[in-house]
Motif scaffolding. Structure first.
Motif, PDB file in Angstrom:
ATOM      1  N   LYS A 219     -33.534 -33.835   2.931  1.00 43.54           N
ATOM      2  CA  LYS A 219     -34.937 -33.850   2.466  1.00 43.54           C
ATOM      3  C   LYS A 219     -35.748 -32.808   3.215  1.00 43.54           C
ATOM      4  N   LYS A 220     -35.562 -32.806   4.540  1.00 38.11           N
ATOM      5  CA  LYS A 220     -36.329 -31.877   5.383  1.00 38.11           C
ATOM      6  C   LYS A 220     -36.035 -30.428   4.974  1.00 38.11           C
ATOM      7  N   LEU A 221     -34.748 -30.156   4.766  1.00 34.06           N
ATOM      8  CA  LEU A 221     -34.358 -28.777   4.460  1.00 34.06           C
ATOM      9  C   LEU A 221     -34.806 -28.353   3.068  1.00 34.06           C
ATOM     10  N   SER A 222     -34.847 -29.305   2.138  1.00 34.39           N
ATOM     11  CA  SER A 222     -35.195 -28.915   0.768  1.00 34.39           C
ATOM     12  C   SER A 222     -36.636 -28.394   0.727  1.00 34.39           C
ATOM     13  N   ARG A 223     -37.469 -28.853   1.681  1.00 38.10           N
ATOM     14  CA  ARG A 223     -38.852 -28.373   1.701  1.00 38.10           C
ATOM     15  C   ARG A 223     -38.916 -26.889   2.045  1.00 38.10           C
ATOM     16  N   ARG A 224     -38.042 -26.439   2.949  1.00 42.45           N
ATOM     17  CA  ARG A 224     -38.117 -25.026   3.310  1.00 42.45           C
ATOM     18  C   ARG A 224     -37.131 -24.147   2.525  1.00 42.45           C
ATOM     19  N   ALA A 225     -36.346 -24.767   1.636  1.00 44.76           N
ATOM     20  CA  ALA A 225     -35.267 -24.018   0.989  1.00 44.76           C
ATOM     21  C   ALA A 225     -35.752 -23.056  -0.101  1.00 44.76           C
ATOM     22  N   ARG A 226     -36.916 -23.318  -0.691  1.00 47.08           N
ATOM     23  CA  ARG A 226     -37.503 -22.440  -1.707  1.00 47.08           C
ATOM     24  C   ARG A 226     -36.472 -21.950  -2.737  1.00 47.08           C
ATOM     25  N   GLY A 227     -35.950 -22.900  -3.492  1.00 43.40           N
ATOM     26  CA  GLY A 227     -35.068 -22.516  -4.591  1.00 43.40           C
ATOM     27  C   GLY A 227     -33.639 -22.234  -4.173  1.00 43.40           C
ATOM     28  N   GLN A 228     -33.310 -22.467  -2.904  1.00 45.86           N
ATOM     29  CA  GLN A 228     -31.943 -22.188  -2.475  1.00 45.86           C
ATOM     30  C   GLN A 228     -31.152 -23.489  -2.386  1.00 45.86           C
ATOM     31  N   ILE A 229     -29.887 -23.417  -2.812  1.00 46.39           N
ATOM     32  CA  ILE A 229     -29.084 -24.639  -2.772  1.00 46.39           C
ATOM     33  C   ILE A 229     -28.156 -24.653  -1.557  1.00 46.39           C
ATOM     34  N   ALA A 230     -28.065 -23.512  -0.861  1.00 49.93           N
ATOM     35  CA  ALA A 230     -27.076 -23.415   0.218  1.00 49.93           C
ATOM     36  C   ALA A 230     -27.315 -24.458   1.311  1.00 49.93           C
ATOM     37  N   GLN A 231     -28.584 -24.675   1.678  1.00 47.23           N
ATOM     38  CA  GLN A 231     -28.873 -25.642   2.748  1.00 47.23           C
ATOM     39  C   GLN A 231     -28.298 -27.023   2.419  1.00 47.23           C
ATOM     40  N   ASP A 232     -28.511 -27.418   1.177  1.00 46.89           N
ATOM     41  CA  ASP A 232     -28.028 -28.729   0.755  1.00 46.89           C
ATOM     42  C   ASP A 232     -26.500 -28.806   0.884  1.00 46.89           C
ATOM     43  N   ARG A 233     -25.826 -27.737   0.461  1.00 51.89           N
ATOM     44  CA  ARG A 233     -24.356 -27.745   0.503  1.00 51.89           C
ATOM     45  C   ARG A 233     -23.848 -27.708   1.951  1.00 51.89           C
TER      46      ARG A 233
END
Ligand code: 3H9
Length: 704
Positions: A219-233
């Motif tokens: 959740k925390k990372l999705s806020r700063r990910a700006r359209g990127q899926i790599a953090q989630d993976r």
């Protein structure tokens, strides 16, 4: 065996040397070479093996140019298994930067030693990827889940000493010769009977992980990910490391790496990686152009901009003289610099003694005679052509011959400024972005008479002060601000057509922009745009044009600084809130102007705002203002916070299809008129030829 990788026996130590300039990337020939060398080492009299690299760095990662092409054997996992299964200890000897696949090679070794200046890291996330050769499985086993998550999702490298304290490096080497020191270390391991230490054999400790740790990390990372899926993976891979046996974790990592490798986000970010490096190159400049030494710099104007630019130089140890009109202004300027440094210290990002050292490099004066000895001057006063001409006249009189005279203007004609000196060849534009000590972009503006060595020097000094440089020819607003005109215009037109400010901004923020254009207007001050427009004489006579921005500015609603603009702002937290008053005002204005408001889709918002950027970009290319479409992308990513995962406006056009963009612009032209929607001839040409901007760049580069 290939010459790129060689193997020699030195006493009882086998030495594998990688020599693949410039950064020893893991091209197929390197992977094969390491594998073959390892095989040799298993059959000779060696008792341990050292893997080291020639040149400026240890292996800096997989060869990014190979991504997207058919894979070639051997794959990296095969090489790493061979290292891990070696019957003799394999020692990685690290210098420079061991990054990505390079660090993963080191992690597969049984021991890692490094010189003190080395850095290690897993920057794959910056390419929209994840470490695909065991990094997500091995780092948590050594450094723990939290440290691994931080390292891999940030992509930032750590110093050898930090890595040592995290357990990722076993030994910091002393001595002048890396290889000698590494061989000595390996001999010591042999003598002490050191075991074959394999990271895969470490049991991962998950005791300190609170329940729901991975979910909240996501959740925390999705806020700063700006359209990127790599953090989630990446979170998924580290979760696999914490819950599955090593080989299953590796399998999971492999699958998710492959998914990311084929994602449009990674393609966009890899495009930017190469675009950034390409942008620093000036096509018609001879490679061996001599550089002018820059040991001391003066900045004219100690405002927010001048102070920020001064910090860029002080940060890399270059002394700066800040010039202001009087003692008060100078005091204020130096005060801003101290305040900015203090913030960095408070955030724990800079030790206090280093701050004092840097501040010590910035001196002030109110007397131009004091800058007679500087090698470069950057003028950063407000946007008045007359004032700038006056200043350049003064600089011409006091500066030593050969000093580079740069202007930080955002709009003014660099050639006219240059003509106010008797040395136009020394005059150049250096357009920093605010805040200058933070924003990475530096637009280098080439005047008609700017000499080659001035350009080459500015490009080099730009890199030294850690900016990403892109070259622009002279035109109103240069590359970035010139393109911005249509973007802001359409954001405002959309209000009259039926949107609320938050609808426009939210659509663009969902796309990945850090801030929508209307919120950005509020941040910059609506009075700024208002004044700038008043100075323009060539705007179409259209009452709808910039209507809302103009009205709000005339009402004294300048944005954040007055507590209201397109939005209302909480005086304490500065949180933006929709303002029903503005929404009413928009409706009233639309009805006065006879605009029938309608429902507008997010898709239309994106097209109306971004397609003018692309169209103007195409005009900028055909006029030769920018050297390449990819340079324009660099300008937008680093100067205007365009989302890296979309690769910049021109790459985005390629992704959408140039023909689709062209067709839509023609449709808008038919609905809204030629004043705003006249397709660039280059856009039309590429659409008709079925080509992309990337192909256009390539054809031109091949022809050179
Ligand atoms: C990865 O490793 C995936 C694995 O986990 C899994 C695999 C299965 N490949 O930056 P510079 C070129 S992903 C190909 O100006 P510096 C660069 O384009 C990778 N080329 O030098 C430039 O070419 P040119 C993870 C590369 O001294 C030239 O080298 N690794 C690569 O300022 C000089 O580059 C990374 O993301 C590459 N990997 O900085 C590290 N790297 O001269 C990426 C560079 O024609 N690299 N080139 O323009 C860097 O961060 C910097 O290059 C580095 C040196 C810090 C190493």
């Amino acid at each position: 065996m290939s010459e790129v990788v060689s193997y020699k026996l030195k006493g009882n130590i086998g030495v594998i040397s990688v020599n693949n300039p410039p950064v020893n990337a893991l091209a197929q020939v390197v992977r094969e070479g390491i594998l073959n060398s390892l095989r040799l080492s298993q059959q000779d009299g060696s008792e341990a093996v050292v893997l080291h690299c020639e040149g400026r760095t240890f292996i800096a990662g997989a060869d990014i140019t190979e991504f997207g092409k058919p894979p070639k054997e051997p794959g990296l996992p095969e090489v790493l298994s061979a290292i891990e299964e070696s019957t003799k200890p394999v020692v990685a000897a690290i210098h420079g930067t061991a990054l990505g696949g390079g660090f993963e090679v080191a992690l597969a070794c049984h021991y890692r030693c490094a010189i003190g200046s080395a850095k290690v890291g897993l920057p794959e996330v910056k390419l929209g990827l994840l470490p695909g050769a065991g990094g997500t499985q091995r780092v948590p086993r050594v450094a723990g889940v939290k440290a691994a998550l931080d390292m891999i999702t940030s992509g930032n490298p750590v110093s050898a000493s930090k890595a040592n304290s995290m357990g990722l490096i076993d030994e910091i080497l002393v001595g002048d010769d890396l290889l000698d020191a590494a061989i000595a270390y390996a001999k010591g391991l042999v003598e002490s009977g050191a075991p074959l230490k394999r990271i895969r054999d470490i049991d991962l400790n998950t005791e300190d992980l609170e329940a729901g740790f991975f979910e909240s990390a996501r959740k925390k990372l999705s806020r700063r990910a700006r359209g990127q899926i790599a953090q989630d993976r990446i979170v998924s891979c580290i979760e696999a490391a914490a819950t599955l046996p090593m080989d299953e974790g590796l399998q999971r990592e492999r699958e998710l790496f492959q998914e990311l490798l084929t994602s449009p986000e990674s393609a966009a970010m890899r495009h930017i990686f190469f675009a950034e490096r390409q942008a620093a190159k000036i096509n018609d400049l001879p490679k061996n152009t001599a550089l002018r030494p820059i040991d001391k710099v003066a900045i004219i104007g100690g405002g927010t901009m001048g102070g920020g630019i001064a910090m860029c130089f002080a940060n890399v140890g270059i002394p700066v003289v800040l010039v202001e009109v009087d003692a008060d202004a100078l005091g204020r300027g130096l005060g801003i610099v101290r305040k900015n440094y203090n913030i960095t210290v408070q955030k724990g990002k800079l030790p206090e003694d280093q701050m004092e050292q840097r501040i010590g490099l910035i001196t002030g004066t109110t007397n131009y005679d004091d800058i007679a000895d500087v090698d470069m001057v950057i003028e950063a006063v407000f946007e008045s052509l007359d004032l700038k001409k006056q200043i350049f006249g003064k600089l011409d009189a006091v500066c030593k011959p050969g000093a580079i005279l740069a202007t930080n203007t955002s709009y003014q004609d660099v050639d006219i400024i240059a003509e106010s000196t008797a040395r136009p060849q020394d005059v150049v534009g250096m357009h920093f972005f605010s805040p200058a000590n933070v924003m990475k972009l530096l637009e280098v503006v080439r005047g008609e008479k700017t000499s080659d060595d001035v350009l080459a020097t500015v490009m080099q000094i730009g890199k030294k002060i850690k900016k990403v440089c892109a070259l622009s020819r002279v035109c109103y607003g240069f590359i970035g601000n010139r393109m911005l005109g249509g973007y802001g215009r359409e954001a405002q037109m959309l209000l009259l057509d039926g949107c609320t400010p938050s609808q426009v901004d939210a659509a663009l923020e969902r796309f990945g922009m850090a801030m929508g254009p209307l919120a950005m207007g509020d941040l910059a001050g609506l009075d700024v745009g208002y004044k700038a427009r008043q100075a323009l004489t060539n705007l179409p006579d259209d009452p709808r044009l910039y209507r809302m921005g103009t009205l709000l500015a005339e009402m004294g609603r300048y944005g954040q600084k007055t507590g209201s603009g397109y939005y209302k702002y909480d005086p304490e937290t500065r949180r933006r809130m929709s303002d029903p008053e503005v929404e009413e005002l928009i409706e009233e204005e639309a009805s006065k102007l006879g605009v029938e408001r309608r429902a507008v889709s997010d898709e239309e918002i994106l097209e109306r705002c971004f397609y003018p950027l692309i169209n103007e970009g195409a005009k900028i290319l055909e006029e030769g203002i920018a050297q390449r479409a990819s340079d324009i992308d660099v300008v937008y990513i680093y100067g205007y916070a365009f989302p890296a995962a979309k690769g910049g406006p021109m790459h985005y056009a390629d992704a959408v299809g140039v023909k689709n963009v062209y067709d839509k612009i023609c449709e808008f032209r038919d609905s809204y008129g030629e004043d705003y929607w006249s397709p660039a001839p280059l856009l039309k040409q590429l659409a008709e030829e079925g080509k992309s901007f990337a192909q256009w760049d390539k054809e031109r580069s091949d022809a050179q």
